[in-house]
Design an enzyme around this catalytic site. Structure first.
Site, PDB file in Angstrom:
ATOM      1  N   ASN A 143      96.856  -9.608 119.309  1.00  0.00           N
ATOM      2  CA  ASN A 143      97.838  -9.545 120.569  1.00  0.00           C
ATOM      3  C   ASN A 143      99.048 -10.136 119.871  1.00  0.00           C
ATOM      4  O   ASN A 143      99.278 -11.359 119.841  1.00  0.00           O
ATOM      5  CB  ASN A 143      97.162 -10.428 121.616  1.00  0.00           C
ATOM      6  CG  ASN A 143      97.941 -10.425 122.861  1.00  0.00           C
ATOM      7  OD1 ASN A 143      99.074 -10.538 122.937  1.00  0.00           O
ATOM      8  ND2 ASN A 143      97.148 -10.588 123.873  1.00  0.00           N
ATOM      9  N   LYS A 144     100.190  -9.510 120.059  1.00  0.00           N
ATOM     10  CA  LYS A 144     101.369  -9.802 119.675  1.00  0.00           C
ATOM     11  C   LYS A 144     102.052 -10.934 120.556  1.00  0.00           C
ATOM     12  O   LYS A 144     102.919 -11.895 120.009  1.00  0.00           O
ATOM     13  CB  LYS A 144     102.572  -8.594 119.479  1.00  0.00           C
ATOM     14  CG  LYS A 144     102.157  -7.538 118.562  1.00  0.00           C
ATOM     15  CD  LYS A 144     102.967  -6.500 118.420  1.00  0.00           C
ATOM     16  CE  LYS A 144     102.617  -5.493 117.485  1.00  0.00           C
ATOM     17  NZ  LYS A 144     103.731  -4.366 117.400  1.00  0.00           N
TER      18      LYS A 144
ATOM     19  N   ASP B 264      90.270 -18.128 123.028  1.00  0.00           N
ATOM     20  CA  ASP B 264      89.874 -17.379 124.125  1.00  0.00           C
ATOM     21  C   ASP B 264      90.360 -17.843 125.429  1.00  0.00           C
ATOM     22  O   ASP B 264      90.241 -19.228 125.670  1.00  0.00           O
ATOM     23  CB  ASP B 264      88.299 -16.905 124.428  1.00  0.00           C
ATOM     24  CG  ASP B 264      87.938 -15.867 125.199  1.00  0.00           C
ATOM     25  OD1 ASP B 264      88.659 -14.849 125.419  1.00  0.00           O
ATOM     26  OD2 ASP B 264      86.873 -15.921 125.752  1.00  0.00           O
TER      27      ASP B 264
ATOM     28  N   ASP C 216     100.676 -13.997 133.859  1.00  0.00           N
ATOM     29  CA  ASP C 216     101.685 -15.054 134.243  1.00  0.00           C
ATOM     30  C   ASP C 216     102.700 -14.617 135.625  1.00  0.00           C
ATOM     31  O   ASP C 216     103.259 -15.681 136.122  1.00  0.00           O
ATOM     32  CB  ASP C 216     102.768 -14.989 132.998  1.00  0.00           C
ATOM     33  CG  ASP C 216     102.125 -15.712 132.010  1.00  0.00           C
ATOM     34  OD1 ASP C 216     100.975 -16.052 131.839  1.00  0.00           O
ATOM     35  OD2 ASP C 216     102.701 -15.504 130.497  1.00  0.00           O
TER      36      ASP C 216
ATOM     37  N   ARG D   7      97.357 -22.595 126.932  1.00  0.00           N
ATOM     38  CA  ARG D   7      97.545 -22.364 125.493  1.00  0.00           C
ATOM     39  C   ARG D   7      98.221 -23.336 124.693  1.00  0.00           C
ATOM     40  O   ARG D   7      97.816 -23.732 123.533  1.00  0.00           O
ATOM     41  CB  ARG D   7      97.959 -20.841 125.120  1.00  0.00           C
ATOM     42  CG  ARG D   7      97.814 -20.335 123.771  1.00  0.00           C
ATOM     43  CD  ARG D   7      98.122 -19.217 123.665  1.00  0.00           C
ATOM     44  NE  ARG D   7      97.272 -18.047 124.364  1.00  0.00           N
ATOM     45  CZ  ARG D   7      97.292 -17.567 125.382  1.00  0.00           C
ATOM     46  NH1 ARG D   7      98.508 -17.408 126.145  1.00  0.00           N
ATOM     47  NH2 ARG D   7      96.311 -16.627 126.021  1.00  0.00           N
TER      48      ARG D   7
END
EC number: 3.6.1.66
Length: 226
Positions: free
Chosen positions: A16-17, A83, A179, A205
């Site tokens: 996931n960039k 995760d 988001d 995160r």
């Protein structure tokens, strides 16, 4: 002259960039000579199926898989996997571990962020209770060179969370995932309306990464690597 340390690579176990973009700056600041690489950077292509019922289990599952894949290639490295789940109180904690694959889509059709957001808003239609939280668990597994020439084994997890509210419609063009519909507690803007630095300073995160970076820093110090 400063002693030359062995090359150490932190392997981000994600394709996931967007995650790589958020994780890399924090980890690159840990110490000189630390190389942060994604799976793509290493020419690796692996998709670990998330079969565990908890965020912790899935993060460990991915870290274990990447460790086994990278171990024959690198001497000193840390596989770092995460995760993340959105837990909505009015939905009994859903989508939780299924956050990335929440929206129903026809077989063979790629699920998008927008699909998940639309499905969430549909499930929340008419609900007055809109409290929720984002949670991230980071799993680390690796080996570092000890001062006596042996290896220091690493295997542990860190976590971070942030409370907030689910908005009634998407707002903002930044970020990714949910988001645009998550407003952090005490703010009138969604994650998608914040700059990346502002988001990282308070996000689930970001908090999990800071905790992981602290632990990695302690390991590096233990090994005499600054």
């Amino acid at each position: 002259m400063e002693p030359k340390h062995p090359e150490i690579t932190i392997v981000l176990a994600t394709g996931n960039k967007d995650k790589v973009r958020e994780l890399k700056p924090v980890l690159e600041a840990l110490a000189s000579g630390i190389h942060v690489r994604s799976l793509h950077d290493l020419g690796l292509d692996i998709d670990v199926e998330e079969t565990e019922p908890t965020l912790e289990g899935n993060a460990r599952l991915k870290a274990d898989a990447i460790f086994e894949l990278v171990a024959p290639r690198l001497d000193w490295f840390i596989a770092l996997a995460d995760d993340t789940g959105l837990e909505v109180d009015a939905l009994g904690g859903a989508p939780g571990v299924y956050s990335a694959r929440y929206a129903p889509v026809p077989e063979g059709v790629a699920r998008t962020y927008e699909d998940n957001v639309r499905h969430l808003l549909s499930e929340m239609r008419g609900k007055s209770k809109r409290t929720a939280r984002f949670r991230t668990v980071i799993a680390m597994k690796g080996r570092l060179p000890a001062a006596n020439g042996s290896a220091v084994e690493i295997e542990e997890t860190t976590d971070g969370h942030i409370d907030g509210l689910i908005t009634t419609e998407p707002k903002g063009n930044g970020g990714f995932g949910y988001d645009p519909v998550f407003a952090p507690e005490g703010m009138d803007r969604t994650f998608a309306q914040l700059g990346i630095d502002e988001k990282n300073a308070i996000s689930h995160r970001g908090r999990a990464v800071v905790a992981a970076a602290k632990r990695i820093g302690e390991y590096l110090s233990q090994c005499g690597i600054q």
